[in-house]
Design a protein around this motif. Structure first.
Motif, PDB file in Angstrom:
ATOM      1  N   UNK A 230      17.537  10.523  18.300  1.00 36.42           N
ATOM      2  CA  UNK A 230      18.231  11.419  17.069  1.00 36.42           C
ATOM      3  C   UNK A 230      18.632  10.444  16.009  1.00 36.42           C
ATOM      4  N   UNK A 231      19.345   9.538  16.348  1.00 39.79           N
ATOM      5  CA  UNK A 231      19.679   8.365  15.447  1.00 39.79           C
ATOM      6  C   UNK A 231      18.575   7.796  14.453  1.00 39.79           C
ATOM      7  N   UNK A 232      17.403   7.706  15.294  1.00 39.23           N
ATOM      8  CA  UNK A 232      16.331   6.866  14.489  1.00 39.23           C
ATOM      9  C   UNK A 232      15.834   8.042  13.440  1.00 39.23           C
ATOM     10  N   UNK A 233      15.578   9.188  13.827  1.00 38.64           N
ATOM     11  CA  UNK A 233      15.129  10.426  13.174  1.00 38.64           C
ATOM     12  C   UNK A 233      15.840  10.718  11.984  1.00 38.64           C
ATOM     13  N   UNK A 234      17.068  10.350  11.988  1.00 40.04           N
ATOM     14  CA  UNK A 234      18.153  10.827  10.863  1.00 40.04           C
ATOM     15  C   UNK A 234      17.868   9.737   9.738  1.00 40.04           C
ATOM     16  N   UNK A 235      17.123   8.580  10.221  1.00 36.24           N
ATOM     17  CA  UNK A 235      17.247   7.628   8.957  1.00 36.24           C
ATOM     18  C   UNK A 235      18.282   6.480   9.092  1.00 36.24           C
ATOM     19  N   UNK A 236      18.094   5.760   8.027  1.00 37.08           N
ATOM     20  CA  UNK A 236      18.972   4.662   7.905  1.00 37.08           C
ATOM     21  C   UNK A 236      19.492   4.410   6.493  1.00 37.08           C
ATOM     22  N   UNK A 278      21.590   2.577  10.646  1.00 35.55           N
ATOM     23  CA  UNK A 278      21.454   4.159  11.009  1.00 35.55           C
ATOM     24  C   UNK A 278      22.712   4.709  10.325  1.00 35.55           C
ATOM     25  N   UNK A 279      22.164   5.936   9.727  1.00 34.04           N
ATOM     26  CA  UNK A 279      23.198   6.808   8.922  1.00 34.04           C
ATOM     27  C   UNK A 279      24.073   7.543  10.054  1.00 34.04           C
ATOM     28  N   UNK A 280      23.443   7.717  11.230  1.00 32.24           N
ATOM     29  CA  UNK A 280      24.206   8.380  12.407  1.00 32.24           C
ATOM     30  C   UNK A 280      24.044   7.165  13.520  1.00 32.24           C
ATOM     31  N   UNK A 281      25.033   6.764  14.069  1.00 32.96           N
ATOM     32  CA  UNK A 281      24.838   5.832  15.289  1.00 32.96           C
ATOM     33  C   UNK A 281      24.578   7.058  16.475  1.00 32.96           C
TER      34      UNK A 281
END
Length: 321
Positions: A230-236, A278-281
């Motif tokens: 999920x974290x990787x999918x939401x970008x950085x 990541x924008x979300x950890x």
């Protein structure tokens, strides 16, 4: 070809009455009482020159008889073991009686069909029934003429990992063209991979399956493999990261000298740099809340940028509706 239909009971009856020796083929008793013999006669009369019938006839008349008894018994046991699950109990009444509903009712009339055979009640048979309905609906939807108006159809699967098949990713890749909507609810990625058989192949199948769902809604989850996905999918994004050090012996600190990169002796140092983070950890997904029948989620959709410039958005859903 012989009777115009092919229920599971007929498949079973053909197999258990198939000839075992060449002598059976010429036996009056076998010809009179064997359902396999009846089907071969009717098939010969109706479609004697059909290529598929010829292959089927040759199998029973030549290959089945020539197969060693041990291998033949093993094969028969495997097939009858599957057929038996559909020929007893309530499942037999639902699947082996007269057909009152089909996937065409979903596609042509917009019918809502609930496959009420939960696995906790029916075990493996319940799973077979659900998967059969799903596959038949997928095939019927993809057989439609995409150049004409198509009524949208939806396959909704709760605990979707229990009803996956190897064809899912291929079907989902073209579902939009045929207006077939797939809504799948699952608990975690490791659970999905486990139901797909585990191992490297299951890893690839699970990622393809997930990737073909263009809209993803993530709820609170404590599985870190899922949360890392999920974290990787939401970008950085670029984040300024500060650092520094504290020497063992204190001295006078000159902020200007430090900013200019000049040696400042045995004094504390400060540094900072930009890193892509990541924008979300992953741990952020463990903190998604559930309050008074409302659940906090993170939504991701392929090709969509939300007003704040991100590819994801936080939303609350009312579970009471």
């Amino acid at each position: 070809m012989a009777t115009g239909k092919c229920p599971i009971s007929s498949i079973y009856n053909v197999l258990v009455s198939a000839p075992l020796t060449k002598a059976d083929l010429n036996s009056d008793a076998w010809q009179a009482h064997s359902f396999c013999a009846y089907c071969l006669r009717e098939g010969e009369a109706r479609a004697g020159s059909d290529r598929d019938f010829i292959l089927c006839r040759n199998f029973f008349v030549h290959e089945w008889i020539a197969t060693a008894e041990r291998q033949r018994t093993t094969g028969l046991s495997m097939i009858t073991n599957i057929c038996d699950k559909f020929l007893t109990g309530q499942i037999a009444d639902m699947l082996c009686g007269e057909t009152t509903v089909s996937p065409r009712d979903i596609l042509d009339r917009g019918a809502v069909i609930a496959c009420d055979t939960p696995i906790l009640t029916y075990g493996a048979v319940g799973r077979y029934c659900n998967v059969a309905w799903k596959i038949l609906t997928q095939r019927a939807a993809l057989m439609r003429d995409a150049s004409t108006y198509l009524r949208p159809a939806c396959i909704w699967a709760d605990e979707a990992q229990l009803f996956t098949s190897e064809a899912d990713a291929r079907v989902q890749a073209v579902s939009r063209k045929y207006k077939l909507i797939n809504i799948s609810l699952t608990q975690s990625i490791p659970l999905l991979k486990g139901e797909m058989g585990g191992g490297p192949k299951a890893d690839q199948q699970a990622l393809a399956w997930l990737g073909n769902h263009s809209t993803k809604i993530f709820c609170g989850n404590s599985d870190m493999d899922t949360n890392r996905y999920c974290s990787a999918l939401c970008g950085s994004e670029w984040v300024d990261v500060q650092g520094g050090s504290m020497p063992s012996r204190q001295g006078e600190y000159d902020l200007v000298e430090d900013a200019l990169g000049r040696p400042t002796g045995n004094i504390p140092s400060i540094s900072w740099n930009s890193q892509r983070l990541p924008t979300l950890q992953p741990e952020d997904f463990t903190r998604l809340r559930r309050e008074d029948g409302h659940v906090q989620t993170v939504i991701f959709r392929n090709g969509l940028v939300f007003p704040d410039g991100r590819t994801w958005a936080e939303r609350w859903f009312d579970q009471n509706q």
